[in-house]
Design a protein around this motif. Sequence first.
Motif, mmCIF file in Angstrom:
data_model
loop_
_atom_site.group_PDB
_atom_site.id
_atom_site.type_symbol
_atom_site.label_atom_id
_atom_site.label_comp_id
_atom_site.label_asym_id
_atom_site.label_seq_id
_atom_site.Cartn_x
_atom_site.Cartn_y
_atom_site.Cartn_z
ATOM 1 N N ASP A 1 51.445 48.907 41.083
ATOM 2 C CA ASP A 1 51.730 50.390 42.042
ATOM 3 C C ASP A 1 52.959 50.989 41.207
ATOM 4 O OD1 ASP A 1 49.561 49.886 43.295
ATOM 5 O OD2 ASP A 1 51.182 48.064 44.375
ATOM 6 N N HIS A 2 54.223 50.145 40.272
ATOM 7 C CA HIS A 2 55.476 50.530 40.126
ATOM 8 C C HIS A 2 54.414 52.337 38.534
ATOM 9 C CE1 HIS A 2 58.889 51.201 37.731
ATOM 10 N NE2 HIS A 2 58.167 51.286 36.737
ATOM 11 N N ILE A 3 53.741 51.168 37.978
ATOM 12 C CA ILE A 3 52.786 52.227 37.301
ATOM 13 C C ILE A 3 52.527 53.656 37.412
ATOM 14 C CG2 ILE A 3 51.290 52.599 34.899
ATOM 15 C CD1 ILE A 3 51.584 50.009 34.099
ATOM 16 N N GLY B 1 50.111 28.851 41.337
ATOM 17 C CA GLY B 1 50.724 30.151 40.080
ATOM 18 C C GLY B 1 49.350 31.683 40.325
ATOM 19 N N LEU B 2 48.064 31.758 40.789
ATOM 20 C CA LEU B 2 47.397 32.097 40.411
ATOM 21 C C LEU B 2 48.179 33.936 41.423
ATOM 22 C CD1 LEU B 2 44.164 31.072 40.683
ATOM 23 C CD2 LEU B 2 45.501 32.620 38.629
ATOM 24 N N TRP B 3 48.276 33.070 42.776
ATOM 25 C CA TRP B 3 49.319 33.815 43.877
ATOM 26 C C TRP B 3 50.013 34.886 43.162
ATOM 27 C CZ3 TRP B 3 53.987 33.661 46.492
ATOM 28 C CH2 TRP B 3 53.732 34.828 46.731
ATOM 29 N N LEU B 4 51.370 34.153 42.920
ATOM 30 C CA LEU B 4 52.346 34.817 42.215
ATOM 31 C C LEU B 4 51.984 35.675 41.553
ATOM 32 C CD1 LEU B 4 55.557 35.450 42.260
ATOM 33 C CD2 LEU B 4 55.328 33.181 41.227
ATOM 34 N N THR B 5 51.663 35.133 40.008
ATOM 35 C CA THR B 5 50.749 35.631 39.069
ATOM 36 C C THR B 5 50.289 36.969 39.855
ATOM 37 O OG1 THR B 5 50.935 34.444 37.835
ATOM 38 C CG2 THR B 5 49.258 35.665 37.025
ATOM 39 N N GLY B 6 48.632 37.320 40.440
ATOM 40 C CA GLY B 6 48.519 38.089 40.996
ATOM 41 C C GLY B 6 49.629 39.281 41.693
ATOM 42 N N MET B 7 50.224 38.808 42.501
ATOM 43 C CA MET B 7 51.437 39.803 43.351
ATOM 44 C C MET B 7 52.240 40.779 42.744
ATOM 45 S SD MET B 7 53.863 38.800 46.480
ATOM 46 C CE MET B 7 54.408 40.137 47.107
ATOM 47 N N LEU B 8 53.177 39.820 41.147
ATOM 48 C CA LEU B 8 53.397 40.471 40.343
ATOM 49 C C LEU B 8 52.416 41.873 39.479
ATOM 50 C CD1 LEU B 8 55.718 37.860 38.638
ATOM 51 C CD2 LEU B 8 56.431 39.695 40.311
ATOM 52 N N ILE B 9 51.779 41.170 39.112
ATOM 53 C CA ILE B 9 50.449 42.131 39.009
ATOM 54 C C ILE B 9 49.968 43.577 39.842
ATOM 55 C CG2 ILE B 9 48.089 42.684 37.840
ATOM 56 C CD1 ILE B 9 47.880 40.181 37.260
#
Length: 252
Positions: free
Chosen positions: A162-164, A149-157
């Motif tokens: 990066d998009h911002i 869960g931390l890995w997935l959340t961190g990757m999405l953040i």
Amino acid sequence: AEERMLAALAYLQCAVGCAVLARNRETNLAYGRHTPPSFRVRVPARAAWVVQELPSLALPLYQYASESAPRLRSAPNCILLAMFLVHYGHRCLIYPFLMRGGKPMPLLACTMAIMFCTFNGYLQSRYLSRWAVYADDWVTDPRFLIGFGLWLTGMLINIHSDHILRNLRKPGDTGYKIPRGGLFEYVTAANYFGEIMEWCGYALASWSVQGAAFAFFTFCFLSGRAKEHHKWYLRKFEEYPKFRKILIPFLF
């Protein structure tokens, strides 16, 4: 012998992380906008990102294809190595081609990144493919579930941040702007925070010295960059929000 060597390499990675952390306290980083003019030999940003991240993509793929990877018959090992692959697949094959411009990277920094990705790509992929032993039900263990869960959340953040950053400038704009939105409302280096969270989650899910060493090195390396960015924004913009932390919301 190889298993002991992989453990030794993980401890070496921790030691190098400590050295990087100490160096970052004493000297400025030669990266992006912080690169001094003395670094004259540079590599185009897009090419540098592809080349430097490639070893961490190619080495795990080689292990998947190799017949001498007995542990990859186990679902936990496959999932953990896939987590590593997903990140570097994005970093090598997607992120560089979304870049808008990008400052050329010093050849020295690119070369050191290639060395690190080769070292770490070998360390993580070799350990998970040959030596890491997990029970079949490891994927239901709280450590794996929380770590994933931390890995997935961190990757999405990381991807969202990066998009911002990519969209700070509209076509025709020049100069720098203050990032706003997402976790940038709380920290200067939201993209780095996401990546650190990502690898801490991977370390917890893998429950290994090798994974922990990678997460520790990532923190040591990116915290220095985050500190430099924070100081630069404070110097550049009088209106920069003073309540923003450097890297970790509400803490640091």
